[in-house]
Structure formats: structure tokens, C-alpha cells
Design a protein around this motif. Structure first.
Motif, PDB file in Angstrom:
ATOM      1  N   TRP A 185      -7.253 -15.332   0.642  1.00 31.18           N
ATOM      2  CA  TRP A 185      -5.915 -15.323   0.367  1.00 31.18           C
ATOM      3  C   TRP A 185      -5.954 -15.887  -1.281  1.00 31.18           C
ATOM      4  N   ASN A 186      -5.618 -14.932  -1.886  1.00 37.12           N
ATOM      5  CA  ASN A 186      -5.052 -15.221  -3.366  1.00 37.12           C
ATOM      6  C   ASN A 186      -3.683 -14.874  -3.567  1.00 37.12           C
ATOM      7  N   PRO A 187      -2.972 -15.879  -4.017  1.00 41.34           N
ATOM      8  CA  PRO A 187      -1.479 -15.651  -4.349  1.00 41.34           C
ATOM      9  C   PRO A 187      -1.187 -14.825  -5.444  1.00 41.34           C
ATOM     10  N   ASP A 188      -2.351 -14.666  -6.347  1.00 35.17           N
ATOM     11  CA  ASP A 188      -1.886 -13.853  -7.487  1.00 35.17           C
ATOM     12  C   ASP A 188      -2.003 -12.216  -7.452  1.00 35.17           C
ATOM     13  N   TRP A 189      -2.755 -12.042  -6.082  1.00 31.55           N
ATOM     14  CA  TRP A 189      -2.939 -10.547  -5.779  1.00 31.55           C
ATOM     15  C   TRP A 189      -1.734  -9.844  -5.067  1.00 31.55           C
ATOM     16  N   ALA A 190      -1.783  -8.812  -4.869  1.00 31.42           N
ATOM     17  CA  ALA A 190      -0.896  -7.775  -3.974  1.00 31.42           C
ATOM     18  C   ALA A 190      -1.324  -8.480  -2.693  1.00 31.42           C
ATOM     19  N   PRO A 191      -0.082  -8.614  -1.713  1.00 33.15           N
ATOM     20  CA  PRO A 191      -0.328  -9.103  -0.398  1.00 33.15           C
ATOM     21  C   PRO A 191      -1.662  -8.409   0.329  1.00 33.15           C
ATOM     22  N   SER A 192      -1.383  -7.264   0.185  1.00 32.42           N
ATOM     23  CA  SER A 192      -2.225  -6.095   1.097  1.00 32.42           C
ATOM     24  C   SER A 192      -3.598  -6.619   0.362  1.00 32.42           C
ATOM     25  N   SER A 193      -3.938  -6.657  -0.870  1.00 35.03           N
ATOM     26  CA  SER A 193      -5.278  -6.941  -0.918  1.00 35.03           C
ATOM     27  C   SER A 193      -6.213  -8.074  -0.559  1.00 35.03           C
ATOM     28  N   ASN A 194      -5.355  -9.007   0.275  1.00 37.36           N
ATOM     29  CA  ASN A 194      -6.141 -10.039   0.874  1.00 37.36           C
ATOM     30  C   ASN A 194      -6.734  -9.543   2.055  1.00 37.36           C
ATOM     31  N   LEU A 195      -6.378  -8.586   2.680  1.00 31.63           N
ATOM     32  CA  LEU A 195      -6.718  -8.294   3.878  1.00 31.63           C
ATOM     33  C   LEU A 195      -8.002  -7.226   3.689  1.00 31.63           C
ATOM     34  N   ILE A 196      -9.130  -7.418   4.186  1.00 33.47           N
ATOM     35  CA  ILE A 196     -10.475  -6.950   3.760  1.00 33.47           C
ATOM     36  C   ILE A 196     -11.020  -6.121   5.043  1.00 33.47           C
ATOM     37  N   ASN A 197     -11.864  -5.399   4.708  1.00 31.16           N
ATOM     38  CA  ASN A 197     -12.546  -4.424   6.015  1.00 31.16           C
ATOM     39  C   ASN A 197     -11.520  -3.842   6.920  1.00 31.16           C
TER      40      ASN A 197
END
Length: 259
Positions: free
Chosen positions: A91-103
Motif C-alpha cells: 500500500w503506497n498512497p501515492d500510487w493508483a489504487p489498483s497498482s497496490n494489488l500485485i500478483n
């Protein structure tokens, strides 16, 4: 402690770390022992297995029988709940929300949202505990992505204490009881998840996401050249096979709902 030990041992038994260990052992034998034939045989066998598991026909041939257990859910009777199991995230608040979900996580959430759009009266339930150093849980990360895709927060529930699938099943049982619901998780993970949920006396409707084994046409070089992408597919086979072995050791008969 047991959870961490399970993750460490299981992780080391997956194809890539296990084969790298075997190759390393063979190199040590070549350089520091007189067991030259053993070392050469071990090195050759490890290289060959790594090569085969990195080829699309082999990797997807192993993965396909697991993923094909349940078909994609296109229509279903109206349900009150859609459960989306947690997976890899940060979880990085500076990223687009979907970028925090990996794999495997993002395909699970997007499939859950697709099914919710067809059944907007349902409540979406996201599961999964936080990583040790992350203040946001797996469940909350999935919920925030769903919210960014248009699901009202009032239609979202998070269960952020379960650390694995068995605990997720118990938490869902305590939350919704035995009423039917849609269960969304990766296609390769769904057969094992269905066992855990049915053992809790639940009535899940299987909804696979994140199918990886490819049947559709590919360029011939994509089938012939080793790739880390195909090795990842082999990794899923290893992960789910180890998970089923662990499930069996804990008392499962190997069939949903039976002991």
C-alpha cells in the motif's frame, strides 16, 4: 510461529528456489568434493527440470487441470454477498489504487466488481490480514480498489484478521452463516478454497478469476522459448500442490465437505 514456518518451508519447496538450491548443491559438490558424477547428474537434472517448467506447453499443461475445475461464472441466482479472497498486495498512497494489488489480487477484485455490477444489491466482503509492516490490510487494500471502481463503501465489508484461506473460511462463516454466496479467488486456488469453505458448512458459488493456463493461439516462439512468465505458472502448480498436501495432513479427505 507455525504460520511463518509453513510459509518459509513452503516457499523453499516451490520450483525456482528448490531447483536453485539443487543447482547450488551440485556446484558445491563439483568444486569441493570427489562426488563428480553425482554433481554432474544433479546439475543436469536440475537444469533440465528448470528448462521444462519454463516452457509454455509444460507449465500450462500442468496448471490447466487445476484451473479448469470450475468454469467462469457468467450468471447466477441473486445473492446477498460476494466474497473476494485476499492475495498479494502493498500500500503506497501515492500510487493508483489498483497498482497496490500485485500478483493474483487485482484480477480477483476486478472479477468481484464485475459480478457485483450484475448484482448491485449484494455486499462485497474482502478478506485478509495486514502484512507485518503494513498498516493497511489485504482486505482493506482490495476494498479501496473496489471503491475506486465504483462500488459504494456502504456495500463493502472487510474481514482483516484471517491470515490464510482456512481462517478466511471461518471468518466468513461467522459473518454470514450458511446462506449461499459467490466466492471469488484465483482459478488455481479455487479448488482448495472450496474445500475449506464447505468444511465450514458454507454454500459457496465458485467464481474463478485470474486464469493463467493458455489454450488460445500463441506465436510459435512464445511456446518454444523459456520465459519467467511460464515458470510463474509452474510456480502456481507447486504452490497449490503443496497447499493440498498440507490440507490433507490437517485432516481433509481431499474432497469438498468431507473429513
Amino acid at each position: 510461529m507455525l504460520f511463518t514456518l509453513k510459509k518459509v518451508i513452503g516457499g523453499m519447496l516451490l520450483p525456482l528456489p528448490f531447483l536453485l538450491f539443487m543447482i547450488g548443491l551440485a556446484i558445491c559438490l563439483l568444486w569441493f568434493s570427489r562426488f563428480q558424477k553425482t554433481a554432474k547428474g544433479l546439475l543436469t537434472a536440475s537444469w533440465l527440470v528448470l528448462l521444462l517448467l519454463s516452457l509454455q506447453p509444460v507449465a500450462d499443461g500442468l496448471l490447466r487441470p487445476i484451473e479448469d475445475r470450475y468454469p467462469t461464472l457468467h450468471t447466477s441466482e441473486p445473492v446477498k454477498h460476494i466474497v473476494v479472497l485476499g492475495g498479494g498486495y502493498t500500500w503506497n498512497p501515492d500510487w493508483a489504487p489498483s497498482s497496490n494489488l500485485i500478483n493474483n489480487s487485482l484480477p480477483r477484485v476486478t472479477e468481484g466488481v464485475r459480478l457485483w455490477l450484475a448484482n448491485p444489491g449484494a455486499t462485497m466482503i474482502f478478506t485478509g490480514a495486514p502484512a507485518r509492516t503494513n498498516p493497511v490490510s489485504t482486505a482493506e487494500a482490495g476494498a479501496r480498489v473496489a471503491e475506486s471502481l465504483g462500488v459504494p463503501r456502504s456495500r463493502i465489508v472487510t474481514l482483516d484478521t484471517p491470515k490464510d484461506t482456512e481462517e478466511e473460511a471461518a471468518a466468513v462463516a461467522a459473518t454470514i452463516g450458511s446462506q449461499p454466496f459467490i466466492l471469488v479467488t484465483s482459478a488455481s486456488h479455487l479448488p482448495r478454497a472450496m474445500i475449506f469453505f464447505r468444511q465450514q458448512g458454507l454454500n459457496p458459488i465458485p467464481a474463478p478469476a485470474n486464469q493463467l493456463a493458455i489454450d488460445s493461439p500463441l506465436n510459435f516462439w512464445e511456446r518454444m522459448i523459456p520465459s519467467p512468465n511460464w515458470l510463474m505458472h509452474s510456480d502456481r502448480v507447486g504452490y497449490e500442490t503443496l497447499g493440498r498436501v498440507w490440507q490433507w495432513l490437517k485432516g481433509s479427505s481431499g474432497e469438498p465437505g468431507k473429513q
